[in-house]
Design an enzyme around this catalytic site. Structure first.
Site: not given
Length: 452
Positions: A227, A261
């Protein structure tokens, strides 16, 4: 030795010793031995432990929250909310785990085939500082449920949090080797991945770190979930509720001081409502209160470090040098601490390298789109594909965005956020694989098919 620095004051905090090579070996060996026993425990044992860990996190949320605030600067109210979210994730897997792991049987020529989900061993997690509890727990909870064991290499600046997570899990009754923190530097991760006792690896972090971990995992032929970064679009169309969209845009860009993010980073607004949205968005960004993260009235704390603030300042300078313009904010605040004002960039050249990077701070880039085709083109014109948020009441536009925006996740008329129930992850240079939900649980399991 790891040295904690409070980013709100610049003052040094606690120190944490690094684990020696012998200590790391001891912990890896313990994990491997524990897995031999944990893998054959029944689901009730695993889910009962998850429920107890949830209770332990909930009971200690104030202390755990304060520790995160002191180490990486997020507001105390958001840190406590993060710990509460972790408790919810443990409970989710405790309550839903048996259904996720139930065997699946299908008819095949000559009989049946049954797929079983089985544990694979020790999973190594390399985790970042921005959500120091949640990033760990969204991997750890399914790891425990799966019958695997976990080893954590956490970010250098939040070693206090890393130790606290281990203490909390053990205090809830976990076997000593079920989850262990490895207080080591990044340079030692490669050797761990190559160790035969490590079955798989997961990383949340930068694109560069992801590439290195993927290379090491590939060389060892081990499963990896990544990720990585994101430069998520936030698209506003003429049919959107502009007040709601602008309010959500402010929150999306300034939560965690822009260090997320899936924080929306690029606001792409249809030309017909560009000016009206900008007026609302600018007012909201100006109203953001940056200050002491321990104060309940504070909206936004400091960035995680002086180094991180300087990285954002340098990125903004590069964009401005290429023709971009800071409409407001985006400036370091005077005094102690790594503070920065919430800001908006306009006239950003979309092909400039700095504009193609992830801007990990509380500054939004604002773009004008003439139509839906231009909005989608802008949304996809970056190397990343983590998440997106689209604002439109037009169902045909919603379907078009679902089909054509290159991302692993998308929110419609709301801010994108992770939740234990749904898969989380991206495409392109935002990584591969999924966390959370049943998909995240199954990533690190052996899907074993038995024919009979």
């Amino acid at each position: 030795m790891f040295q904690s620095i409070n980013p709100a004051t610049g003052a040094p905090g606690a120190t944490h010793p690094e684990h020696s090579a012998a200590e790391v070996e001891e912990r890896v060996a313990r994990a491997h031995a524990t897995w031999a026993e944990w893998r054959v425990t029944d689901l009730a044992t695993r889910t009962d432990l998850l429920a107890r860990i949830a209770e332990a996190f909930e009971a200690d949320k104030r202390r755990l929250g304060e520790l995160a605030t002191q180490e990486m600067g997020k507001t105390l109210k958001s840190a406590i909310a993060e710990v509460e979210k972790c408790a919810a994730a443990f409970r989710y897997y405790a309550q839903n785990g048996p259904g996720m792991l139930a065997p699946r049987t299908v008819d095949v020529p000559g009989g049946k085939a049954t797929s079983h989900y089985l544990p694979i061993g020790a999973v190594l997690a390399v985790m970042p500082w921005n959500f120091p509890y949640w990033q760990v727990v969204r991997w750890l909870a399914p790891t425990i449920l799966a019958g695997n064991v976990g080893l954590l290499k956490h970010a250098s600046l939040c070693q206090g949090v890393a130790a606290a997570i281990e203490e909390t899990v053990i205090a809830a009754g976990a076997p000593a080797g079920l989850f262990q923190n490895l207080a080591i530097r990044s340079g030692k991760v490669g050797a761990l991945i190559a160790d035969d006792r490590i079955a798989a690896v997961t990383l949340t972090g930068s694109e560069g770190a992801g590439a290195k971990v993927a290379e090491a995992a590939g060389a060892a032929l081990k499963k990896v979930v990544l990720e990585l970064g994101g430069s998520d679009p936030f698209i506003v169309m003429p049919s959107a509720d502009l007040d709601a969209a602008a309010k959500a845009a402010v929150t999306a860009r300034t939560q965690n001081t822009g260090q997320s993010c899936i924080c929306a980073k690029r606001m792409i607004v249809h030309a017909d409502v560009y000016d009206a949205f900008l007026e609302r968005f600018s007012a909201g960004m100006r109203a953001v209160v940056a200050g002491d993260p321990m104060d309940a009235a504070t909206d936004m704390g400091p960035l995680s470090s002086e180094e991180q603030r300087q990285t954002v300042i340098d990125q903004l300078a590069q964009i401005e040098a290429a023709g971009g313009r800071l409409l407001l904010g985006g400036e370091p605040l005077p005094g102690k601490g790594a503070y920065m004002s919430a800001g908006i960039l306009v006239d950003v050249p979309i092909d400039h390298p700095a504009a193609q990077e992830e801007l990990f701070g509380p500054v939004a880039m604002l773009f004008r789109a003439e139509d839906i085709d231009a909005a989608i083109a802008l949304a996809n014109d970056v190397p990343f594909g983590l998440g997106a948020s689209v604002w439109t009441s037009d169902e045909a536009e919603q379907e078009r965005f679902t089909r054509d925006i290159a991302s692993g996740m998308m929110a419609v008329n709301k801010m994108l956020a992770s939740t234990p129930e749904a898969p989380f992850g991206g495409i392109k240079k935002s990584g591969h694989g999924r966390e959370l939900g049943a998909y995240g649980l199954h990533e690190f399991m052996n899907l074993k098919t038995v024919f009979d």
